[in-house]
Scaffold this motif. Structure first.
Motif, mmCIF file in Angstrom:
data_model
loop_
_atom_site.group_PDB
_atom_site.id
_atom_site.type_symbol
_atom_site.label_atom_id
_atom_site.label_comp_id
_atom_site.label_asym_id
_atom_site.label_seq_id
_atom_site.Cartn_x
_atom_site.Cartn_y
_atom_site.Cartn_z
ATOM 1 N N GLU A 31 -2.548 24.333 27.523
ATOM 2 C CA GLU A 31 -3.578 23.973 26.554
ATOM 3 C C GLU A 31 -3.157 22.772 25.711
ATOM 4 O O GLU A 31 -3.941 21.879 25.435
ATOM 5 C CB GLU A 31 -3.868 25.171 25.632
ATOM 6 C CG GLU A 31 -4.611 26.305 26.311
ATOM 7 C CD GLU A 31 -6.044 25.937 26.653
ATOM 8 O OE1 GLU A 31 -6.622 25.101 25.945
ATOM 9 O OE2 GLU A 31 -6.577 26.460 27.642
ATOM 10 N N GLY A 32 -1.908 22.760 25.273
ATOM 11 C CA GLY A 32 -1.435 21.686 24.400
ATOM 12 C C GLY A 32 -0.929 20.488 25.168
ATOM 13 O O GLY A 32 -1.293 20.259 26.320
ATOM 14 N N SER A 33 -0.081 19.708 24.517
ATOM 15 C CA SER A 33 0.477 18.525 25.155
ATOM 16 C C SER A 33 1.534 18.907 26.186
ATOM 17 O O SER A 33 2.185 19.952 26.074
ATOM 18 C CB SER A 33 1.098 17.601 24.097
ATOM 19 O OG SER A 33 0.104 17.098 23.231
ATOM 20 N N TYR A 34 1.719 18.039 27.160
ATOM 21 C CA TYR A 34 2.706 18.276 28.205
ATOM 22 C C TYR A 34 3.040 16.946 28.876
ATOM 23 O O TYR A 34 2.421 15.911 28.582
ATOM 24 C CB TYR A 34 2.185 19.274 29.245
ATOM 25 C CG TYR A 34 0.815 18.964 29.795
ATOM 26 C CD1 TYR A 34 0.645 18.094 30.877
ATOM 27 C CD2 TYR A 34 -0.327 19.529 29.230
ATOM 28 C CE1 TYR A 34 -0.620 17.806 31.372
ATOM 29 C CE2 TYR A 34 -1.593 19.241 29.722
ATOM 30 C CZ TYR A 34 -1.733 18.387 30.796
ATOM 31 O OH TYR A 34 -2.981 18.097 31.293
ATOM 32 N N ILE A 35 4.014 16.974 29.769
ATOM 33 C CA ILE A 35 4.405 15.782 30.516
ATOM 34 C C ILE A 35 4.127 16.023 31.991
ATOM 35 O O ILE A 35 4.700 16.928 32.597
ATOM 36 C CB ILE A 35 5.899 15.446 30.323
ATOM 37 C CG1 ILE A 35 6.241 15.295 28.841
ATOM 38 C CG2 ILE A 35 6.253 14.167 31.087
ATOM 39 C CD1 ILE A 35 7.728 15.100 28.578
ATOM 40 N N LEU A 36 3.227 15.232 32.560
ATOM 41 C CA LEU A 36 3.004 15.287 34.001
ATOM 42 C C LEU A 36 4.125 14.502 34.676
ATOM 43 O O LEU A 36 4.345 13.329 34.363
ATOM 44 C CB LEU A 36 1.663 14.656 34.369
ATOM 45 C CG LEU A 36 0.382 15.467 34.146
ATOM 46 C CD1 LEU A 36 -0.817 14.682 34.664
ATOM 47 C CD2 LEU A 36 0.454 16.820 34.829
ATOM 48 N N VAL A 37 4.849 15.141 35.578
ATOM 49 C CA VAL A 37 5.938 14.475 36.289
ATOM 50 C C VAL A 37 5.704 14.608 37.789
ATOM 51 O O VAL A 37 5.234 15.635 38.268
ATOM 52 C CB VAL A 37 7.320 15.061 35.927
ATOM 53 C CG1 VAL A 37 7.712 14.691 34.515
ATOM 54 C CG2 VAL A 37 7.344 16.576 36.101
#
Length: 207
Positions: A31-37
């Protein structure tokens, strides 16, 4: 506003050019912020990553040379990109994305290998995730690798994997980073196999 406009424009553009994009496992995104890797396979895979995870908005790292052109700089800045010196990244390469992620308004797209022609993972994404307290989301792109190939309307697939959470107490020594790197690599391999068990990435030759 500009980011939303550009995203909508690009979505229409790539639909006209290719029109065969499929986004899988989107419900798995936090739901919140994240890092797509993910592994960096073509110059336009970050575009498809951002479209696949919409309506989430993203920030991007871009090589500082691109910011020398005033028109390109305007577009990049308003598309939430920030400059990074690839040869000598400096503290800002970590501090800037950490600050953006902590605000909670933007997520981040990163390619741990740093280049389309390298499979060696680097530690920047891990450090940023640990310092900002956001998860890493393994992501893979399968599809055309050149702009010309996009016009063949060959299928494009972006698939998201289970988020990887890094404990703030996790040591960022060689052993600790290797363990997380191995976990990401395994996730990429699994996602590729889930899309196509026979998938084999063959990078386009350097020019």
């Amino acid at each position: 506003m500009f980011y939303t406009f550009i995203r909508a424009f690009v979505r229409v553009l790539v639909w006209v050019i290719n029109g065969n994009a499929h986004y899988q496992n989107k419900t798995i995104l936090p739901e919140g912020s994240y890092i797509l890797v993910g592994p960096h396979r073509t110059w336009f895979d970050p575009i498809y990553y951002a479209l696949a995870a919409s309506p989430k908005k993203f920030s991007f790292m871009a090589k500082e040379e691109l910011f020398k052109n005033p028109i390109i700089r305007f577009i990049l800045v308003h598309a939430n990109a920030f400059p990074v010196n690839r040869a000598h990244p400096g503290p800002s390469a970590i501090k800037t994305p950490v600050k953006l992620l902590k605000k909670g308004e933007l997520s981040l797209i990163m390619f741990p290998s740093g280049t389309r022609h390298s499979a060696e993972l680097k530690g920047g994404a891990l450090v940023i995730a640990r310092m900002s307290g956001v998860p890493l989301v393994p992501t893979v792109y399968q599809g055309p690798l050149t702009f010309k190939q996009l016009f063949t309307r060959k299928r494009i697939t972006v698939r998201f994997g289970e988020p990887i959470y890094i404990d703030r107490k996790q040591k960022m020594d060689k052993a600790g980073m290797t363990a997380i790197d191995d976990k990401m690599q395994a996730a990429f391999k699994q996602l590729d196999a889930e899309i196509d068990p026979d998938f084999n990435y063959i990078p386009t030759p350097k020019k």
